[in-house]
Write an enzyme that holds these catalytic residues in place. Sequence first.
Site, PDB file in Angstrom:
ATOM      1  N   CYS A  25      -8.815  21.068  11.722  1.00 51.17           N
ATOM      2  CA  CYS A  25      -7.482  21.668  11.826  1.00 51.17           C
ATOM      3  C   CYS A  25      -6.453  20.910  11.009  1.00 51.17           C
ATOM      4  O   CYS A  25      -5.284  21.216  11.040  1.00 51.17           O
ATOM      5  CB  CYS A  25      -7.045  21.706  13.294  1.00 51.17           C
ATOM      6  SG  CYS A  25      -6.872  20.065  14.033  1.00 51.17           S
ATOM      7  N   LYS A  41       0.831  -1.204   0.000  1.00 55.00           N
ATOM      8  CA  LYS A  41       0.000   0.000   0.000  1.00 55.00           C
ATOM      9  C   LYS A  41       0.868   1.257   0.000  1.00 55.00           C
ATOM     10  O   LYS A  41       0.585   2.217  -0.719  1.00 55.00           O
ATOM     11  CB  LYS A  41      -0.908   0.001   1.228  1.00 55.00           C
ATOM     12  CG  LYS A  41      -1.718   1.277   1.415  1.00 55.00           C
ATOM     13  CD  LYS A  41      -2.530   1.251   2.687  1.00 55.00           C
ATOM     14  CE  LYS A  41      -1.734   1.609   3.913  1.00 55.00           C
ATOM     15  NZ  LYS A  41      -1.402   3.080   3.953  1.00 55.00           N
ATOM     16  N   ASN A  42       1.931   1.254   0.800  1.00 52.30           N
ATOM     17  CA  ASN A  42       2.749   2.450   0.967  1.00 52.30           C
ATOM     18  C   ASN A  42       3.665   2.731  -0.220  1.00 52.30           C
ATOM     19  O   ASN A  42       4.320   3.772  -0.262  1.00 52.30           O
ATOM     20  CB  ASN A  42       3.587   2.341   2.245  1.00 52.30           C
ATOM     21  CG  ASN A  42       2.722   2.403   3.491  1.00 52.30           C
ATOM     22  OD1 ASN A  42       1.596   2.882   3.450  1.00 52.30           O
ATOM     23  ND2 ASN A  42       3.244   1.912   4.603  1.00 52.30           N
ATOM     24  N   ARG A  58      -4.649  12.201   3.048  1.00 54.27           N
ATOM     25  CA  ARG A  58      -3.722  13.312   2.803  1.00 54.27           C
ATOM     26  C   ARG A  58      -2.950  13.133   1.497  1.00 54.27           C
ATOM     27  O   ARG A  58      -2.038  13.890   1.214  1.00 54.27           O
ATOM     28  CB  ARG A  58      -2.744  13.430   3.967  1.00 54.27           C
ATOM     29  CG  ARG A  58      -3.406  13.946   5.236  1.00 54.27           C
ATOM     30  CD  ARG A  58      -2.415  14.031   6.357  1.00 54.27           C
ATOM     31  NE  ARG A  58      -3.047  14.571   7.563  1.00 54.27           N
ATOM     32  CZ  ARG A  58      -2.508  14.549   8.762  1.00 54.27           C
ATOM     33  NH1 ARG A  58      -1.317  14.010   8.929  1.00 54.27           N
ATOM     34  NH2 ARG A  58      -3.131  15.047   9.803  1.00 54.27           N
ATOM     35  N   ASP A  83       4.304  -0.118  12.276  1.00 57.57           N
ATOM     36  CA  ASP A  83       3.150  -0.892  11.817  1.00 57.57           C
ATOM     37  C   ASP A  83       3.225  -2.360  12.223  1.00 57.57           C
ATOM     38  O   ASP A  83       2.225  -3.070  12.122  1.00 57.57           O
ATOM     39  CB  ASP A  83       3.034  -0.802  10.289  1.00 57.57           C
ATOM     40  CG  ASP A  83       2.649   0.588   9.820  1.00 57.57           C
ATOM     41  OD1 ASP A  83       1.755   1.188  10.439  1.00 57.57           O
ATOM     42  OD2 ASP A  83       3.237   1.076   8.846  1.00 57.57           O
ATOM     43  N   VAL A 117       7.749   6.399  16.802  1.00 58.65           N
ATOM     44  CA  VAL A 117       7.429   6.948  15.486  1.00 58.65           C
ATOM     45  C   VAL A 117       6.133   7.743  15.519  1.00 58.65           C
ATOM     46  O   VAL A 117       6.063   8.872  15.046  1.00 58.65           O
ATOM     47  CB  VAL A 117       7.358   5.827  14.434  1.00 58.65           C
ATOM     48  CG1 VAL A 117       6.995   6.396  13.057  1.00 58.65           C
ATOM     49  CG2 VAL A 117       8.686   5.076  14.368  1.00 58.65           C
TER      50      VAL A 117
END
Length: 456
Positions: free
Chosen positions: A138, A40-41, A114, A328, A350
Amino acid sequence: MNTLGQDAKNHGTAVGLNVDKITINGGKPLRGRIELKGAKNLVTKAMVAAILGDTPSVLKDVPNISDVRIVRGLLEVHGVTVTHGVDEGELILDPSAVETAHMADIDAHAGSSRIPILFCGPLLHRLGEAFIPDLGGCRIGDRPIDYHLEVLRNFGAIVEKLPSGIRMSAPNGLHGAKVSLPYPSVGATEQVLLTAVLADGITELSGAAIEPEIMDLINILQKMGAIITVDTDRVIRIEGVAKLDGYTHRALFDRNEAASWAAAALATEGDIFVGGARQAEMLTFLNVFRKVGGDFEIQEDGIRFFHPGGELKPVIIETDVHPGFMTDWQQPLVIALTKAKGVSIVHETVYEQRFGFVDALVEMGASIEVHKECLGGRPCRFGQRNFKHSAVISGPTALVGADIEVPDLRGGFSHLIAALTAEGRSTVSNVGIIARGYEDFITKLELLGADFELEG
């Protein structure tokens, strides 16, 4: 339905998962074989990189997860044509008709993601402008987004904050920059790479993240024609080029998913072969897995993870950026640590607020205490900031079934493992969130012999 529940429903629906809950009869070992696709990353960032090419790109082993669907939607509203190739998991991305998208369209596809921020560098190169919608509350003003904006300013982008979001332009083009990261952020490193490859001049990035997914993104960019040098001291130098072509690339396997299923095998006293997993990218995890008492066999087409019998052992884990123990990985492994005889410590360095998922585990019978202090190792940047970022797990404890609400992606999969491990019935809700990063996890549970029912 609350915001979290609606978000979960949206993620599940995107990949055809039309249920909200799963009821699991736990206490049964998971046994069998599952197959991995791309990480996924890496995959989502590789899809964005296709915008940089003058010709179509072909990306292979793309998983059917909702994060991929989000990026595909964002690409399509920007004029990129995305089609399926001949093979399963193959996408063809044609950026020849890239265009400016409306704020509302970007917002509708992005949701709470994001990922739009990573579109900015490529779009500034292709169109001379880029837009980011107000991501809600925010979030548009928090430090990660602000740092991305500062990086883009370093390259020469002009950033305007508007009521509806942020507009960026580059009337004089983008030029090479000297960027120093105070922390090896994966997102910031990706931002620099995707922006620097077509910038005029040389970019030097110090303090860069060097995760395998980052290195695979560099492989993709080099295939496209980029000139990128990686030094041993976390310094990456990018020499901007005038043009890039498309790529053909098979994505790196998802080591986070591999570790999650490995933890499930250990916690349930099972035996799972994870097809597509590789040793090199999982070296640190494999060492800890063995220390806890798990065993594994490295084979040419994957890794077999299994519980060899006997007691599990307590460990001290400190998460870190690569090549350290990934953040993770700790959440799924915590479930197995509740079965270890003695006291284990997990020091999270992290993400400052990653232990929210343990509340449900305590309700199920786990003995876990979360502390603000840095426990088990060196002091970290969260130690003086009042964050509960160290967990003490005492075991062995027997987990019992409970009703659980998934809080986030990795925490959610950890709750699945807890329910599979526990005696009795557990109902896990908001399971759609798990579809963000785990392809066909319901089918995989079936293949591994889990006893469950889907609801609502």
